[in-house]
Design a protein around this motif. Structure first.
Motif, PDB file in Angstrom:
ATOM      1  N   ASP A  88       0.823  -1.213   0.000  1.00  0.00           N
ATOM      2  CA  ASP A  88       0.000   0.000   0.000  1.00  0.00           C
ATOM      3  C   ASP A  88       0.855   1.260   0.000  1.00  0.00           C
ATOM      4  OD1 ASP A  88      -2.290  -1.518   0.034  1.00  0.00           O
ATOM      5  OD2 ASP A  88      -2.572  -1.378   2.205  1.00  0.00           O
ATOM      6  N   GLU A  89       2.126   1.137   0.382  1.00  0.00           N
ATOM      7  CA  GLU A  89       3.000   2.303   0.508  1.00  0.00           C
ATOM      8  C   GLU A  89       3.939   2.491  -0.672  1.00  0.00           C
ATOM      9  OE1 GLU A  89       6.356   4.210   3.569  1.00  0.00           O
ATOM     10  OE2 GLU A  89       5.524   2.217   3.946  1.00  0.00           O
ATOM     11  N   PHE A  90       4.468   1.393  -1.217  1.00  0.00           N
ATOM     12  CA  PHE A  90       5.488   1.521  -2.254  1.00  0.00           C
ATOM     13  C   PHE A  90       5.401   0.383  -3.251  1.00  0.00           C
ATOM     14  CE2 PHE A  90       7.481  -0.896   1.194  1.00  0.00           C
ATOM     15  CZ  PHE A  90       7.961  -2.004   0.504  1.00  0.00           C
ATOM     16  N   ILE A  91       6.090   0.585  -4.392  1.00  0.00           N
ATOM     17  CA  ILE A  91       6.317  -0.475  -5.378  1.00  0.00           C
ATOM     18  C   ILE A  91       7.821  -0.604  -5.530  1.00  0.00           C
ATOM     19  CG2 ILE A  91       5.719  -1.360  -7.660  1.00  0.00           C
ATOM     20  CD1 ILE A  91       3.649   0.923  -7.829  1.00  0.00           C
ATOM     21  N   GLU A  92       8.317  -1.838  -5.456  1.00  0.00           N
ATOM     22  CA  GLU A  92       9.758  -2.076  -5.518  1.00  0.00           C
ATOM     23  C   GLU A  92      10.092  -2.962  -6.701  1.00  0.00           C
ATOM     24  OE1 GLU A  92      12.739  -4.780  -2.945  1.00  0.00           O
ATOM     25  OE2 GLU A  92      11.949  -3.031  -1.842  1.00  0.00           O
ATOM     26  N   GLY A  93      11.131  -2.593  -7.423  1.00  0.00           N
ATOM     27  CA  GLY A  93      11.582  -3.365  -8.582  1.00  0.00           C
ATOM     28  C   GLY A  93      12.299  -2.441  -9.540  1.00  0.00           C
ATOM     29  N   ALA A  94      12.222  -2.731 -10.824  1.00  0.00           N
ATOM     30  CA  ALA A  94      12.862  -1.888 -11.843  1.00  0.00           C
ATOM     31  C   ALA A  94      11.939  -0.708 -12.152  1.00  0.00           C
ATOM     32  CB  ALA A  94      13.148  -2.703 -13.093  1.00  0.00           C
ATOM     33  N   MET A  95      11.968   0.276 -11.287  1.00  0.00           N
ATOM     34  CA  MET A  95      11.018   1.391 -11.391  1.00  0.00           C
ATOM     35  C   MET A  95      11.444   2.471 -12.377  1.00  0.00           C
ATOM     36  SD  MET A  95       8.397   0.677  -9.539  1.00  0.00           S
ATOM     37  CE  MET A  95       8.632  -1.008 -10.131  1.00  0.00           C
ATOM     38  N   ASP A  96      12.682   2.450 -12.800  1.00  0.00           N
ATOM     39  CA  ASP A  96      13.209   3.428 -13.756  1.00  0.00           C
ATOM     40  C   ASP A  96      13.246   2.776 -15.142  1.00  0.00           C
ATOM     41  OD1 ASP A  96      14.542   5.439 -15.082  1.00  0.00           O
ATOM     42  OD2 ASP A  96      16.392   5.281 -13.919  1.00  0.00           O
ATOM     43  N   ASP A  97      12.286   3.001 -16.049  1.00  0.00           N
ATOM     44  CA  ASP A  97      11.265   4.023 -15.929  1.00  0.00           C
ATOM     45  C   ASP A  97       9.870   3.418 -15.981  1.00  0.00           C
ATOM     46  OD1 ASP A  97       9.961   6.497 -15.889  1.00  0.00           O
ATOM     47  OD2 ASP A  97      10.130   6.738 -18.042  1.00  0.00           O
ATOM     48  N   CYS A  98       9.676   2.291 -15.297  1.00  0.00           N
ATOM     49  CA  CYS A  98       8.344   1.685 -15.324  1.00  0.00           C
ATOM     50  C   CYS A  98       7.334   2.536 -14.576  1.00  0.00           C
ATOM     51  CB  CYS A  98       8.413   0.276 -14.755  1.00  0.00           C
ATOM     52  SG  CYS A  98       9.273  -0.847 -15.887  1.00  0.00           S
ATOM     53  N   ALA A  99       7.775   3.354 -13.643  1.00  0.00           N
ATOM     54  CA  ALA A  99       6.858   4.288 -12.994  1.00  0.00           C
ATOM     55  C   ALA A  99       6.283   5.255 -14.026  1.00  0.00           C
ATOM     56  CB  ALA A  99       7.575   5.054 -11.891  1.00  0.00           C
TER      57      ALA A  99
END
Length: 283
Positions: A88-99
């Motif tokens: 609920d607080e964060f998403i962790e992984g290959a976030m650059d640039d999947c965000a």
């Protein structure tokens, strides 16, 4: 919309679309746009994608951009599916640039019902320079023929060639500026980093766009950094009779350019809200 953005972030983060292997993400991205009525794909060189929604001549054209490539933190042997954790607080992984990808895909899905301006969507190859610099052997052809930022430049050059240049380009990426804290940054002075001799009118028009974003959310942090927004700003404004505004809107990421990158769900929600309100006010 936040649920759809998180879904897209998770799905795209699982794909090992490392620099020069961006085509691994093409099927997923295309699957989203194929479901959007009136959407058109535009051919472009390399591992890049361009889509267009809307052709109302009375409305401006705004481009939303994100890069497809990830830094390979695994070496020559990597998982077929990269790890992702969502709370609920964060998403962790290959976030650059999947965000950025997830935010743009969620915006695309509601574009036809929101009264947005005409939209273009740019998905670029080779935004990341780290892999090419540190481990070219992990790229196709050992990195020969590949250049940092080549995707954004190819996309901008193709749009100029086809005479479908937007009035504004908004890049969605992630920023390391907040060092583990929540936040959203706005980069808006590309000419200070890309060597463009910006016209006074471009500077003034960009300042007005910056103020519009800050009126929507006064806690956005104005700053500057390097990413594809520099290339769009330079190519579109070189040998051009019209000013093309280029800015970047970026939620915080931490750690940066490492395994286990995290973005805050609250920042993704804020970025979605800001971008939606901004597009609704753009006419």
């Amino acid at each position: 919309m936040i649920e759809r953005a998180i879904h897209h972030i998770e799905q795209t983060a699982r794909v090992p679309s490392f620099s020069s292997y961006e085509e691994r993400l093409h099927p997923y991205v295309r699957s989203v746009f194929e479901k959007i009525e009136g959407c058109k794909e535009i051919d472009v060189e390399g591992n890049n994608l361009i889509f267009q929604i809307g052709d109302n001549p009375r409305k401006p054209v705004v481009a939303l951009t994100a890069h497809l490539d990830k830094i390979n933190h695994y070496g020559s042997i990597h998982p077929e599916t990269l790890p992702v954790t969502a709370t609920d607080e964060f998403i962790e992984g290959a976030m650059d640039d999947c965000a950025g990808l997830g935010i743009i895909l969620a915006i695309a899905e509601v574009a036809t019902e929101k009264g947005f301006p005409n939209l273009q969507f740019y998905f670029s190859e080779m935004e990341e320079s780290k892999g090419l610099k540190d481990h070219p052997e992990l790229l196709k052809k050992n990195g020969v023929g590949y250049k940092h930022g080549m995707g954004a430049r190819r996309i901008a050059e193709q749009c100029k060639k086809l005479e479908i240049v937007p009035q504004q380009v908004i890049t969605l990426d992630t920023t390391p500026l907040f060092k583990g804290e929540k936040g959203i940054a706005l980069y808006s002075m590309h000419w200070k980093l890309n060597g463009l001799n910006a016209s006074q009118s471009l500077v003034e028009k960009t300042a007005k766009v910056r103020e519009k974003f800050l009126l929507i959310d006064k806690n956005i942090k104005p700053d500057n950094n390097t990413n594809d927004y520099l290339h769009y700003g330079k190519v579109f404004n070189t040998n051009s009779r019209n000013d093309v505004i280029s800015v970047a809107l970026e939620p915080a990421i931490f750690p940066y350019h490492q395994k286990g990158e995290r973005v805050f769900v609250n920042d993704i929600q804020r970025t979605l809200n800001v971008l939606t309100l901004y597009l609704e006010k753009t006419d």
